[in-house]
Scaffold this active site. Sequence first.
Site, PDB file in Angstrom:
ATOM      1  N   TYR A  45       0.807  -1.224   0.000  1.00 32.96           N
ATOM      2  CA  TYR A  45       0.000   0.000   0.000  1.00 32.96           C
ATOM      3  C   TYR A  45       0.834   1.266   0.000  1.00 32.96           C
ATOM      4  O   TYR A  45       0.306   2.353   0.153  1.00 32.96           O
ATOM      5  CB  TYR A  45      -0.926   0.003   1.227  1.00 32.96           C
ATOM      6  CG  TYR A  45      -1.762  -1.224   1.259  1.00 32.96           C
ATOM      7  CD1 TYR A  45      -2.831  -1.371   0.383  1.00 32.96           C
ATOM      8  CD2 TYR A  45      -1.438  -2.282   2.107  1.00 32.96           C
ATOM      9  CE1 TYR A  45      -3.572  -2.521   0.358  1.00 32.96           C
ATOM     10  CE2 TYR A  45      -2.185  -3.448   2.079  1.00 32.96           C
ATOM     11  CZ  TYR A  45      -3.249  -3.557   1.205  1.00 32.96           C
ATOM     12  OH  TYR A  45      -3.974  -4.713   1.174  1.00 32.96           O
ATOM     13  N   SER A  46       2.135   1.112  -0.110  1.00 34.30           N
ATOM     14  CA  SER A  46       2.977   2.300   0.019  1.00 34.30           C
ATOM     15  C   SER A  46       4.245   2.192  -0.799  1.00 34.30           C
ATOM     16  O   SER A  46       4.648   1.111  -1.226  1.00 34.30           O
ATOM     17  CB  SER A  46       3.370   2.474   1.485  1.00 34.30           C
ATOM     18  OG  SER A  46       4.195   1.405   1.867  1.00 34.30           O
ATOM     19  N   LYS A  64       7.416   7.066   4.078  1.00 29.43           N
ATOM     20  CA  LYS A  64       6.420   6.111   3.575  1.00 29.43           C
ATOM     21  C   LYS A  64       5.290   6.931   2.980  1.00 29.43           C
ATOM     22  O   LYS A  64       4.656   7.725   3.684  1.00 29.43           O
ATOM     23  CB  LYS A  64       5.953   5.258   4.750  1.00 29.43           C
ATOM     24  CG  LYS A  64       5.121   4.080   4.375  1.00 29.43           C
ATOM     25  CD  LYS A  64       5.040   3.097   5.544  1.00 29.43           C
ATOM     26  CE  LYS A  64       4.127   1.951   5.232  1.00 29.43           C
ATOM     27  NZ  LYS A  64       4.250   0.872   6.201  1.00 29.43           N
ATOM     28  N   GLU A 114      12.327   6.898  10.798  1.00 30.40           N
ATOM     29  CA  GLU A 114      13.762   6.686  10.959  1.00 30.40           C
ATOM     30  C   GLU A 114      14.244   5.793   9.817  1.00 30.40           C
ATOM     31  O   GLU A 114      13.597   4.798   9.483  1.00 30.40           O
ATOM     32  CB  GLU A 114      13.958   5.966  12.307  1.00 30.40           C
ATOM     33  CG  GLU A 114      15.341   5.469  12.569  1.00 30.40           C
ATOM     34  CD  GLU A 114      15.395   4.689  13.896  1.00 30.40           C
ATOM     35  OE1 GLU A 114      14.368   4.571  14.613  1.00 30.40           O
ATOM     36  OE2 GLU A 114      16.480   4.211  14.212  1.00 30.40           O
ATOM     37  N   TYR A 115      15.356   6.150   9.222  1.00 35.11           N
ATOM     38  CA  TYR A 115      15.904   5.394   8.104  1.00 35.11           C
ATOM     39  C   TYR A 115      16.772   4.252   8.635  1.00 35.11           C
ATOM     40  O   TYR A 115      17.637   4.466   9.488  1.00 35.11           O
ATOM     41  CB  TYR A 115      16.725   6.341   7.224  1.00 35.11           C
ATOM     42  CG  TYR A 115      17.553   5.676   6.162  1.00 35.11           C
ATOM     43  CD1 TYR A 115      16.988   4.748   5.286  1.00 35.11           C
ATOM     44  CD2 TYR A 115      18.905   5.996   6.003  1.00 35.11           C
ATOM     45  CE1 TYR A 115      17.748   4.147   4.304  1.00 35.11           C
ATOM     46  CE2 TYR A 115      19.671   5.399   5.009  1.00 35.11           C
ATOM     47  CZ  TYR A 115      19.092   4.475   4.173  1.00 35.11           C
ATOM     48  OH  TYR A 115      19.851   3.874   3.208  1.00 35.11           O
ATOM     49  N   ALA A 116      16.498   3.044   8.159  1.00 37.18           N
ATOM     50  CA  ALA A 116      17.305   1.879   8.557  1.00 37.18           C
ATOM     51  C   ALA A 116      18.200   1.493   7.384  1.00 37.18           C
ATOM     52  O   ALA A 116      17.738   0.856   6.432  1.00 37.18           O
ATOM     53  CB  ALA A 116      16.380   0.736   8.943  1.00 37.18           C
ATOM     54  N   ASP A 120      16.693  -5.233   5.534  1.00 37.77           N
ATOM     55  CA  ASP A 120      15.887  -6.020   6.467  1.00 37.77           C
ATOM     56  C   ASP A 120      16.512  -7.390   6.717  1.00 37.77           C
ATOM     57  O   ASP A 120      17.440  -7.802   6.024  1.00 37.77           O
ATOM     58  CB  ASP A 120      14.423  -6.114   6.004  1.00 37.77           C
ATOM     59  CG  ASP A 120      14.262  -6.828   4.681  1.00 37.77           C
ATOM     60  OD1 ASP A 120      14.865  -7.909   4.502  1.00 37.77           O
ATOM     61  OD2 ASP A 120      13.531  -6.310   3.814  1.00 37.77           O
ATOM     62  N   ASP A 159       2.178  -9.551  12.774  1.00 39.85           N
ATOM     63  CA  ASP A 159       2.744  -9.877  11.456  1.00 39.85           C
ATOM     64  C   ASP A 159       4.272  -9.825  11.521  1.00 39.85           C
ATOM     65  O   ASP A 159       4.915  -9.231  10.658  1.00 39.85           O
ATOM     66  CB  ASP A 159       2.181  -8.920  10.391  1.00 39.85           C
ATOM     67  CG  ASP A 159       2.414  -9.433   8.970  1.00 39.85           C
ATOM     68  OD1 ASP A 159       2.705 -10.643   8.802  1.00 39.85           O
ATOM     69  OD2 ASP A 159       2.322  -8.629   8.033  1.00 39.85           O
ATOM     70  N   GLU A 163      10.922  -9.714   6.867  1.00 40.01           N
ATOM     71  CA  GLU A 163      10.803  -8.474   6.063  1.00 40.01           C
ATOM     72  C   GLU A 163      10.430  -7.285   6.928  1.00 40.01           C
ATOM     73  O   GLU A 163      10.674  -6.139   6.542  1.00 40.01           O
ATOM     74  CB  GLU A 163       9.702  -8.583   4.999  1.00 40.01           C
ATOM     75  CG  GLU A 163       9.882  -9.612   3.939  1.00 40.01           C
ATOM     76  CD  GLU A 163       9.118 -10.874   4.274  1.00 40.01           C
ATOM     77  OE1 GLU A 163       9.413 -11.488   5.327  1.00 40.01           O
ATOM     78  OE2 GLU A 163       8.257 -11.259   3.477  1.00 40.01           O
TER      79      GLU A 163
HETATM   80  P1  ATP Z   1       3.645  -4.610   3.196  1.00 36.14           P
HETATM   81  O1  ATP Z   1       3.510  -5.084   1.796  1.00 36.14           O
HETATM   82  O2  ATP Z   1       4.591  -5.499   3.993  1.00 36.14           O
HETATM   83  O3  ATP Z   1       2.363  -4.353   3.900  1.00 36.14           O
HETATM   84  P2  ATP Z   1       4.071  -1.782   3.477  1.00 36.14           P
HETATM   85  O4  ATP Z   1       3.212  -1.144   2.437  1.00 36.14           O
HETATM   86  O5  ATP Z   1       3.567  -1.733   4.874  1.00 36.14           O
HETATM   87  O6  ATP Z   1       4.424  -3.254   3.079  1.00 36.14           O
HETATM   88  P3  ATP Z   1       6.779  -1.431   4.321  1.00 36.14           P
HETATM   89  O7  ATP Z   1       6.956  -2.916   4.488  1.00 36.14           O
HETATM   90  O8  ATP Z   1       6.727  -0.623   5.556  1.00 36.14           O
HETATM   91  O9  ATP Z   1       5.508  -1.135   3.433  1.00 36.14           O
HETATM   92  O10 ATP Z   1       7.927  -0.862   3.396  1.00 36.14           O
HETATM   93  C1  ATP Z   1       8.226  -1.368   2.103  1.00 36.14           C
HETATM   94  C2  ATP Z   1       9.746  -1.541   1.928  1.00 36.14           C
HETATM   95  O11 ATP Z   1      10.408  -0.262   2.063  1.00 36.14           O
HETATM   96  C3  ATP Z   1      10.417  -2.428   2.976  1.00 36.14           C
HETATM   97  O12 ATP Z   1      10.426  -3.776   2.591  1.00 36.14           O
HETATM   98  C4  ATP Z   1      11.823  -1.861   3.036  1.00 36.14           C
HETATM   99  O13 ATP Z   1      12.628  -2.415   2.007  1.00 36.14           O
HETATM  100  C5  ATP Z   1      11.637  -0.382   2.744  1.00 36.14           C
HETATM  101  N1  ATP Z   1      11.586   0.371   4.011  1.00 36.14           N
HETATM  102  C6  ATP Z   1      10.482   0.588   4.768  1.00 36.14           C
HETATM  103  N2  ATP Z   1      10.756   1.318   5.840  1.00 36.14           N
HETATM  104  C7  ATP Z   1      12.083   1.589   5.803  1.00 36.14           C
HETATM  105  C8  ATP Z   1      12.994   2.304   6.661  1.00 36.14           C
HETATM  106  N3  ATP Z   1      12.548   2.877   7.775  1.00 36.14           N
HETATM  107  N4  ATP Z   1      14.288   2.370   6.317  1.00 36.14           N
HETATM  108  C9  ATP Z   1      14.714   1.763   5.181  1.00 36.14           C
HETATM  109  N5  ATP Z   1      13.922   1.076   4.336  1.00 36.14           N
HETATM  110  C10 ATP Z   1      12.625   0.978   4.627  1.00 36.14           C
END
Ligand code: ATP
Length: 315
Positions: A45-46, A64, A114-116, A120, A159, A163
């Site tokens: 979703y993002s 995000k 916060e940037y990681a 993952d 969950d 990842e």
């Molecule tokens: P999902 O399909 O799991 O529901 P989502 O829409 O909630 O995904 P996230 O899983 O939060 O989105 O983020 C998507 C991707 O972006 C992650 O797999 C990761 O690679 C990258 N990402 C997300 N947050 C961060 C962060 N804080 N720092 C670095 N990379 C990130």
Amino acid sequence: EWALRGAARIVKEVKNPVTGEITKHVITRGINDFKFCQELGDGSYSTVVLATSIHDPFKKYAVKILNKAYLVRQKKVKYVNIEKQALQRLNNSKCVIKLFYTFQDEQSLYFLLEYAPSGDLLALMKKHGSLSEDCTRYYSAQIIDGIDYLHKHGIIHRDIKPENILLTEDMKVKFTDFGTAKILDKTNVNGNNEYDLLTRSNSFVGTAEYVSPELLNDNYVDYRCDIWAFGCILYQMIAGKPPFKASNEYLTFQKVMKVQFAFTAGFPLIVRDLVNKILVKDPNKRLGVKDIKSHFFYESIPFNILWDLPPPPIG
Ligand code: ATP
């Protein structure tokens, strides 16, 4: 209906160096305060993008970005609000990605996180095939300590999977993706005002490989679903693959319901023992956080200084 403002308002306290007097300044942060760089990843979703602040170019954020119209169409608005609420409650934690600001414009919602920079846990395991016993101990100790923290703050993640476990520059784990978390309110538990972790929830499925048998068999989960997912990850760190994996979700669920898994050749006996005590069908018989932390496998881990320990050589 969106629990977000157009721009984030932050109250900054500034101390006068001479008089010591503290004055409060309200500053606002919106999309124009950030410079957007490359894409970091894509979720269902993002889109997550790297960004820097125009006020401090050395400060990096993961932004995000969620498309409002898409969220409404997919009926996912609720999850965005849950994610924000959970991150706000956990904002002082070492083991959770920090949420700095949220804001919105016409089309999108923005979470300034916060940037990681070290990716993952799934990517780490994939890169090395599997992890050594030392690395398994180091990362899994942080994960179980993190789960303990979430539960003590009334949040059941629901969950937990590799990842959703990000890594900082100094290789510390950070939980993310709280959209499907269960946020508990304090209630009367045995005369005390606390979170009732045994609160059951249903109508929710996390990710097939990490889903607990009680959800599939009895259609409910409580905090112990996070412990089950921990057991799956612990197995995966050593084996290089999750314990319950089949060619499709249906067959994966069959394996989970029967707790049908096998250890790979050379799987250390001490970790086998721990996994066998966590991947137990009856949640009442599953090891709890306290007993996991005091298992012989973590004998060399001082949990009181866990987050200051340096990472072992990777492999
Ligand atoms: P999902 O399909 O799991 O529901 P989502 O829409 O909630 O995904 P996230 O899983 O939060 O989105 O983020 C998507 C991707 O972006 C992650 O797999 C990761 O690679 C990258 N990402 C997300 N947050 C961060 C962060 N804080 N720092 C670095 N990379 C990130």
